[in-house]
Design a protein around this motif. Structure first.
Motif, PDB file in Angstrom:
ATOM      1  N   ASN A 153      -7.267  -5.263   1.389  1.00 17.02           N
ATOM      2  CA  ASN A 153      -5.957  -4.693   1.728  1.00 17.02           C
ATOM      3  C   ASN A 153      -4.991  -5.823   2.088  1.00 17.02           C
ATOM      4  O   ASN A 153      -5.353  -6.758   2.782  1.00 17.02           O
ATOM      5  CB  ASN A 153      -6.061  -3.753   2.932  1.00 17.02           C
ATOM      6  CG  ASN A 153      -6.832  -2.490   2.590  1.00 17.02           C
ATOM      7  OD1 ASN A 153      -7.892  -2.250   3.145  1.00 17.02           O
ATOM      8  ND2 ASN A 153      -6.326  -1.721   1.673  1.00 17.02           N
ATOM      9  N   GLY A 154      -3.771  -5.715   1.581  1.00 16.04           N
ATOM     10  CA  GLY A 154      -2.746  -6.709   1.903  1.00 16.04           C
ATOM     11  C   GLY A 154      -2.864  -7.990   1.099  1.00 16.04           C
ATOM     12  O   GLY A 154      -2.150  -8.966   1.361  1.00 16.04           O
ATOM     13  N   ALA A 155      -3.750  -8.016   0.100  1.00 18.26           N
ATOM     14  CA  ALA A 155      -3.982  -9.241  -0.687  1.00 18.26           C
ATOM     15  C   ALA A 155      -2.790  -9.617  -1.570  1.00 18.26           C
ATOM     16  O   ALA A 155      -2.660 -10.760  -1.996  1.00 18.26           O
ATOM     17  CB  ALA A 155      -5.225  -9.067  -1.560  1.00 18.26           C
ATOM     18  N   GLY A 156      -1.929  -8.617  -1.866  1.00 15.52           N
ATOM     19  CA  GLY A 156      -0.777  -8.891  -2.726  1.00 15.52           C
ATOM     20  C   GLY A 156      -0.850  -8.201  -4.079  1.00 15.52           C
ATOM     21  O   GLY A 156      -0.021  -8.450  -4.957  1.00 15.52           O
ATOM     22  N   LYS A 157      -1.793  -7.282  -4.240  1.00 17.40           N
ATOM     23  CA  LYS A 157      -2.001  -6.630  -5.534  1.00 17.40           C
ATOM     24  C   LYS A 157      -0.776  -5.814  -5.954  1.00 17.40           C
ATOM     25  O   LYS A 157      -0.290  -5.937  -7.077  1.00 17.40           O
ATOM     26  CB  LYS A 157      -3.245  -5.719  -5.467  1.00 17.40           C
ATOM     27  CG  LYS A 157      -4.506  -6.459  -5.022  1.00 17.40           C
ATOM     28  CD  LYS A 157      -5.715  -5.546  -4.932  1.00 17.40           C
ATOM     29  CE  LYS A 157      -5.635  -4.426  -3.912  1.00 17.40           C
ATOM     30  NZ  LYS A 157      -5.627  -4.870  -2.510  1.00 17.40           N
ATOM     31  N   THR A 158      -0.299  -4.967  -5.040  1.00 17.69           N
ATOM     32  CA  THR A 158       0.877  -4.147  -5.378  1.00 17.69           C
ATOM     33  C   THR A 158       2.112  -5.028  -5.558  1.00 17.69           C
ATOM     34  O   THR A 158       2.945  -4.779  -6.439  1.00 17.69           O
ATOM     35  CB  THR A 158       1.104  -3.075  -4.292  1.00 17.69           C
ATOM     36  OG1 THR A 158      -0.025  -2.192  -4.291  1.00 17.69           O
ATOM     37  CG2 THR A 158       2.358  -2.254  -4.558  1.00 17.69           C
ATOM     38  N   THR A 159       2.219  -6.076  -4.778  1.00 16.31           N
ATOM     39  CA  THR A 159       3.364  -6.986  -4.932  1.00 16.31           C
ATOM     40  C   THR A 159       3.336  -7.646  -6.307  1.00 16.31           C
ATOM     41  O   THR A 159       4.380  -7.787  -6.965  1.00 16.31           O
ATOM     42  CB  THR A 159       3.360  -8.046  -3.816  1.00 16.31           C
ATOM     43  OG1 THR A 159       3.339  -7.385  -2.548  1.00 16.31           O
ATOM     44  CG2 THR A 159       4.582  -8.948  -3.897  1.00 16.31           C
TER      45      THR A 159
ATOM     46  N   HIS B  83      -9.762  -0.089  -5.918  1.00 23.09           N
ATOM     47  CA  HIS B  83     -10.742  -0.438  -4.883  1.00 23.09           C
ATOM     48  C   HIS B  83     -12.162  -0.048  -5.278  1.00 23.09           C
ATOM     49  O   HIS B  83     -13.116  -0.625  -4.769  1.00 23.09           O
ATOM     50  CB  HIS B  83     -10.383   0.241  -3.559  1.00 23.09           C
ATOM     51  CG  HIS B  83      -9.285  -0.458  -2.830  1.00 23.09           C
ATOM     52  ND1 HIS B  83      -9.463  -1.681  -2.219  1.00 23.09           N
ATOM     53  CD2 HIS B  83      -7.987  -0.144  -2.635  1.00 23.09           C
ATOM     54  CE1 HIS B  83      -8.326  -2.078  -1.663  1.00 23.09           C
ATOM     55  NE2 HIS B  83      -7.408  -1.155  -1.913  1.00 23.09           N
TER      56      HIS B  83
HETATM   57  N1  LIG Z   1       8.572  -4.613   1.232  1.00 20.77           N
HETATM   58  C1  LIG Z   1       7.810  -5.358   2.044  1.00 20.77           C
HETATM   59  N2  LIG Z   1       8.319  -5.896   3.177  1.00 20.77           N
HETATM   60  C2  LIG Z   1       7.554  -6.641   3.987  1.00 20.77           C
HETATM   61  N3  LIG Z   1       6.260  -6.949   3.762  1.00 20.77           N
HETATM   62  C3  LIG Z   1       5.693  -6.432   2.666  1.00 20.77           C
HETATM   63  C4  LIG Z   1       6.422  -5.612   1.744  1.00 20.77           C
HETATM   64  N4  LIG Z   1       5.596  -5.259   0.737  1.00 20.77           N
HETATM   65  C5  LIG Z   1       4.408  -5.824   1.010  1.00 20.77           C
HETATM   66  N5  LIG Z   1       4.464  -6.526   2.165  1.00 20.77           N
HETATM   67  C6  LIG Z   1       3.352  -7.297   2.744  1.00 20.77           C
HETATM   68  O1  LIG Z   1       2.866  -8.167   1.749  1.00 20.77           O
HETATM   69  C7  LIG Z   1       1.444  -8.256   1.801  1.00 20.77           C
HETATM   70  C8  LIG Z   1       0.865  -7.826   0.467  1.00 20.77           C
HETATM   71  O2  LIG Z   1       1.086  -6.421   0.333  1.00 20.77           O
HETATM   72  P1  LIG Z   1       0.628  -5.601  -0.954  1.00 20.77           P
HETATM   73  O3  LIG Z   1       1.136  -4.237  -0.760  1.00 20.77           O
HETATM   74  O4  LIG Z   1       1.046  -6.340  -2.170  1.00 20.77           O
HETATM   75  O5  LIG Z   1      -0.952  -5.666  -0.797  1.00 20.77           O
HETATM   76  P2  LIG Z   1      -2.078  -4.851  -1.606  1.00 20.77           P
HETATM   77  O6  LIG Z   1      -3.061  -5.878  -2.075  1.00 20.77           O
HETATM   78  O7  LIG Z   1      -1.455  -3.970  -2.607  1.00 20.77           O
HETATM   79  O8  LIG Z   1      -2.744  -3.997  -0.437  1.00 20.77           O
HETATM   80  P3  LIG Z   1      -3.424  -2.509  -0.492  1.00 20.77           P
HETATM   81  O9  LIG Z   1      -4.829  -2.740  -0.978  1.00 20.77           O
HETATM   82  O10 LIG Z   1      -3.416  -2.093   0.944  1.00 20.77           O
HETATM   83  O11 LIG Z   1      -2.600  -1.641  -1.369  1.00 20.77           O
HETATM   84  C9  LIG Z   1       1.007  -7.379   2.970  1.00 20.77           C
HETATM   85  O12 LIG Z   1       0.836  -8.195   4.099  1.00 20.77           O
HETATM   86  C10 LIG Z   1       2.175  -6.424   3.143  1.00 20.77           C
HETATM   87  O13 LIG Z   1       2.266  -5.999   4.494  1.00 20.77           O
END
Ligand SMILES: Nc1ncnc2c1ncn2[C@@H]1O[C@H](COP(=O)(O)OP(=O)(O)OP(=O)(O)O)[C@@H](O)[C@H]1O
Ligand SMILES: [Mg+2]
Length: 254
Positions: free
Chosen positions: A40-46, A210
């Protein structure tokens, strides 16, 4: 080396002082399926958002099908052939699965008659009806094609989203946690649908997921992100046995 379908090079994205992605590069060949995994929070969605145009990276480039797209708005990337689903459901209340597909086909057709059609003045063409029916069959929703989405299960709603993302069809399908909310039977359907999408329709797939059993049943390659960095990228078996990957996942995934 031949041109990749998708080439993400050196993407960095910060939110305030947090580096959500640091210098991440990913290449996806035409016809390939790649899983993006990590805690979680790795940056995948970003990473997805940078490819889709929802988020603008601070550095790096995104080339899709030979064109630089990192300054294009999301809808133009969609028209170039990037299909997507959302991590949360985004369906229209009151509309049926078939209507979702017919409206999406009309929008993709770019005829500028959307509002007329939405209020019922224009009829779907036979080709549009055929494609909607084929997609409903592909995702296993034929039986509930004309039931308002409000009455469907969460899993069925996800399959509506998947079918909608396949209108076009796209060259690349981007799926963010497609199995969330699905029961075991729906997960099995999802795997078979995605394999058919790959092999019958020739669509490339990039999926965040996941459920490792599910993702490895669909993809050839895994990219692992951890705290904004890419820590592994390669064939599924090699990545899963990589000690750095096992360490990042400790306590998160079996
Ligand atoms: N719009 C935003 N503003 C501030 N921080 C953000 C934003 N979007 C993501 N983050 C932060 O960037 C980091 C990566 O988030 P991201 O959503 O890309 O992770 P993820 O791998 O998709 O996680 P998950 O498995 O929980 O979906 C996290 O620490 C998140 O809190
Ligand atoms: Mg996410």
């Amino acid at each position: 080396m031949s041109a990749a379908l998708l080439e993400v090079v050196g993407i960095t994205k910060r939110f305030d002082r947090l580096a959500a992605l640091s210098d991440v590069s990913v290449r996806v060949e035409a016809g390939e399926a790649v899983g993006v995994v990590g805690p979680n929070g790795a940056g995948k969605t970003t990473l997805f958002d940078c490819v889709l145009g929802v988020v603008r990276p601070d550095a790096g480039s995104v080339v899709f099908d030979g064109r630089r797209v990192d300054r294009m708005p999301p809808f133009r990337r969609g028209l170039l052939g990037i299909g997507r689903t959302f991590q949360r459901l985004e369906l229209f209340s009151g509309m049926t699965p078939r209507e979702h597909l017919l409206v999406t086909e009309r929008v993709r057709g770019g005829e500028g008659r959307l509002w007329k059609d939405v209020i019922g003045l224009g009829r779907p063409k036979p080709g549009e009806r055929r494609e909607a029916a084929a997609l409903l069959e592909l995702v296993g929703l034929t039986d509930v094609a004309d039931v308002p989405v409000d009455a469907l299960s969460l899993g069925q709603g996800r399959l509506v989203e998947l079918a909608r993302a396949l209108v076009g069809p796209p060259k690349l399908l981007m799926l963010d946690e497609p199995s969330s909310g699905l029961d075991d039977a729906e997960r099995a359907t999802l795997v078979s649908v995605l394999l058919r999408v790959r092999h019958e329709r020739g669509v490339s797939v990039v999926m965040v997921e996941h459920d490792l059993d599910l993702v490895t049943a669909v993809v050839d390659r895994l990219v692992v992100l951890d705290a904004g960095r890419k820590i592994a990228d390669g064939p599924v078996d090699a990545v899963i046995s990589d000690p750095a990957v096992r360490h990042a996942y400790l306590g998160v995934v079996r």
